[in-house]
Design a protein around this motif. Structure first.
Motif, short mmCIF file in Angstrom:
data_model
loop_
_atom_site.label_atom_id
_atom_site.label_comp_id
_atom_site.label_asym_id
_atom_site.label_seq_id
_atom_site.Cartn_x
_atom_site.Cartn_y
_atom_site.Cartn_z
N ARG A 480 -14.67 -15.06 -3.77
CA ARG A 480 -13.61 -14.41 -4.54
C ARG A 480 -12.47 -15.39 -4.81
O ARG A 480 -11.97 -15.49 -5.92
N SER A 481 -12.09 -16.13 -3.80
CA SER A 481 -10.97 -17.07 -3.97
C SER A 481 -11.40 -18.29 -4.78
O SER A 481 -10.58 -18.90 -5.47
N TYR A 482 -12.70 -18.63 -4.74
CA TYR A 482 -13.18 -19.81 -5.46
C TYR A 482 -12.93 -19.66 -6.96
O TYR A 482 -12.39 -20.55 -7.61
N ILE A 483 -13.32 -18.52 -7.52
CA ILE A 483 -13.18 -18.33 -8.97
C ILE A 483 -11.71 -18.22 -9.35
O ILE A 483 -11.28 -18.73 -10.40
N GLU A 484 -10.90 -17.59 -8.49
CA GLU A 484 -9.47 -17.49 -8.77
C GLU A 484 -8.81 -18.87 -8.69
O GLU A 484 -7.97 -19.22 -9.53
#
Length: 524
Positions: A480-484
């Motif tokens: 989730r944090s990777y794409i953000e």
């Protein structure tokens, strides 16, 4: 009628552009960047203008010529290299007045630039033009020749004030009927910005499709087609001329016969036809259709026989690969971006047939750029498994050749990894593919970059996120944090770019706008 001929046929009748500027008449959009270009010529000696076909290089060059003459410059335009070339350059080198030498399509004239560098005096300034794709490839060669950085202007995207001036020109001469139906001037400008991508080529194509232009031109084109179809060889020669003009290629009659085969001859009655005279330039045996936009419009709206167009392109390629002189043309004709402008839109079967035919030639079968173009073509028709196969061919052949710079392949492969999930129901391994795409782009997206394409690809992060946002919420915190983080990274890079240059590029601003909307969405 002169303005209609300029917009429709690309004809600068009786030096219309220069005379209209001198007499302060509305004829063409005089960009604010003209003053900057002239100043950069004074300060830096050499300036390059780049744009895709139909986006205004020729008109801009004519405008600059006029202002240069008004500012007491002598202006020389390189036309062709003849037996008197050395003598002409010697004469120019003795010119005591300030002067500008204009060299259009400079990528084909590197040898000329080398000779000019050796001969010209301190009063000389050089203005170069090239299509964007060639400017990207050759500008470093020019810097090497002149031993300095060259100032380059991208003419592909018109700013708001120029769009407004263009609408005023349409209104002045009665060509604004269709666009006025959109509403206020602000809505009209938004239409040119968002629907037509600020591109002069797309704006003129849209104008040609308007009711008022169709009314003026329909009878002309039908009559032209009927006359040409009475002689199949003449009709095929005309289609070949359209194809070459779309990509800005001008050839002598003799070269034309080499490319089409000696059985095709442009008889005198071809050039006597009143309609042909309107649109075909035949100067000293060099033939072309002056407007690439017009060539595109005729191919898309009046030829329509895609199989015949493909047959003629294949014939040109076959003949071009037999002589080293024409190899560059053969390579250009397999570019998907070129085929997009030549082939009518409904072209799936013909597109596959074209690339399947070309790959049988040894000239292309072992060429990584050919396989890249085939892969791009397959992405366009959502044939993703085939596209992946051809990308592997491109990477494999380039590795065998020892190529270390695969940035162009990486950009398109990153787009493929995103598109195959955005445009299909393939939801397997979507996060793994996103990570691979981002890693390929991240190596090119930095504060020091001067290339817009990775930002154009990164704008697809928005569509990717919007499609999978519900899935992403259920992913691990790392995913989730990777794409953000990836989206935040691209935004931060764009915002940190210098305020001039790349930061203002249409595709960079488009990328920023789309990603900021996504960022706002998850922050709410």
């Amino acid at each position: 009628e002169d303005i209609f001929s300029l917009l429709m046929y690309g004809k600068n009748n009786d030096d219309l552009i220069c005379k209209s500027i001198i007499d302060h008449k509305k004829c063409c959009v005089v960009s604010k960047s003209v003053e900057n270009i002239l100043q950069d010529l004074i300060d830096n000696n050499i300036v390059s203008l780049s744009a895709e076909m139909g986006n205004g290089k020729t008109i801009m060059t004519e405008i600059i010529k006029c202002f240069a003459i008004k500012n007491k410059y002598k202006v020389y335009s390189f036309i062709e290299k003849t037996a008197t070339f050395e003598k002409e350059v010697d004469l120019i080198s003795k010119c005591g007045d300030k002067h500008i030498i204009i060299i259009e399509n400079y990528q084909n004239k590197i040898e000329i630039l080398q000779k000019l560098k050796l001969k010209l005096n301190s009063n000389a300034r050089i203005l170069l033009t090239a299509r964007t794709v060639f400017d990207d490839l050759f500008y470093s060669k020019v810097e090497e020749i002149f031993g300095k950085e060259i100032v380059s202007y991208d003419l592909n995207f018109m700013p708001d004030d120029e769009l407004k001036m263009l609408i005023e020109i349409f209104e002045t001469y009665g060509f604004a009927g269709d666009i006025k139906r959109i509403g206020s001037i602000h809505k009209q400008i938004d239409y040119l910005k968002n629907n037509l991508k600020r591109s002069m080529f797309l704006i003129l194509l849209d104008l040609m499709n308007s009711d008022i232009m169709k009314e003026k031109s329909q009878e002309f084109f039908i009559d032209l087609k009927n006359n040409l179809m009475k002689k199949p060889q003449g009709y095929e020669a005309f289609i070949a001329l359209l194809i070459l003009s779309v990509i800005g290629r001008t050839y002598h009659n003799l070269d034309f016969y080499d490319l089409l085969g000696n059985d095709v001859r442009l008889q005198n009655d071809f050039f006597r036809d009143s309609n042909i005279k309107q649109i075909v330039s035949n100067d000293n045996g060099y033939i072309s259709i002056k407007s690439s936009v017009l060539s595109n419009y005729i191919l898309q709206n009046f030829v329509k026989d895609t199989s015949l167009i493909v047959k003629i392109i294949l014939r040109i390629i076959d003949n071009a690969t037999k002589q080293k002189t024409y190899e560059g043309l053969a390579r250009e004709l397999v570019n998907f971006s070129v085929l997009e402008r030549i082939l009518p839109k409904d072209r799936r079967e013909e597109l596959v047939h074209f690339y399947e035919s070309v790959k049988e030639k040894r000239f292309f079968s072992n060429n990584p750029h050919f396989w890249l173009q085939y892969a791009i073509a397959m992405i366009s028709i959502s044939e993703f498994p085939r596209a992946e196969k051809y990308f592997k061919n491109a990477y494999g052949i380039s590795a065998k050749r020892g190529w270390t710079d695969t940035s162009k392949f990486d950009n398109h492969y990153a787009r493929f990894l995103l598109d195959k999930h955005i445009r299909s129901n393939d939801n397997e391994s979507y996060m793994e593919d996103f990570k691979e795409a981002h890693e390929k782009l991240k190596s090119q997206i930095s504060e020091n970059t001067n290339y817009f394409f990775p930002f154009k690809v990164a704008s697809n992060y928005a569509s990717f996120y919007n499609k999978f946002k519900d899935n992403i919420k259920n992913q691990t915190e790392y995913n989730r944090s990777y794409i953000e983080d990836a989206i935040n990274y691209v935004i931060e890079i764009i915002e940190s770019l210098p305020d001039s240059g790349l930061k203002n590029h249409f595709f960079v601003q488009d990328c920023l706008s789309k990603l900021l909307k996504v960022q706002k969405n998850w922050m709410e």
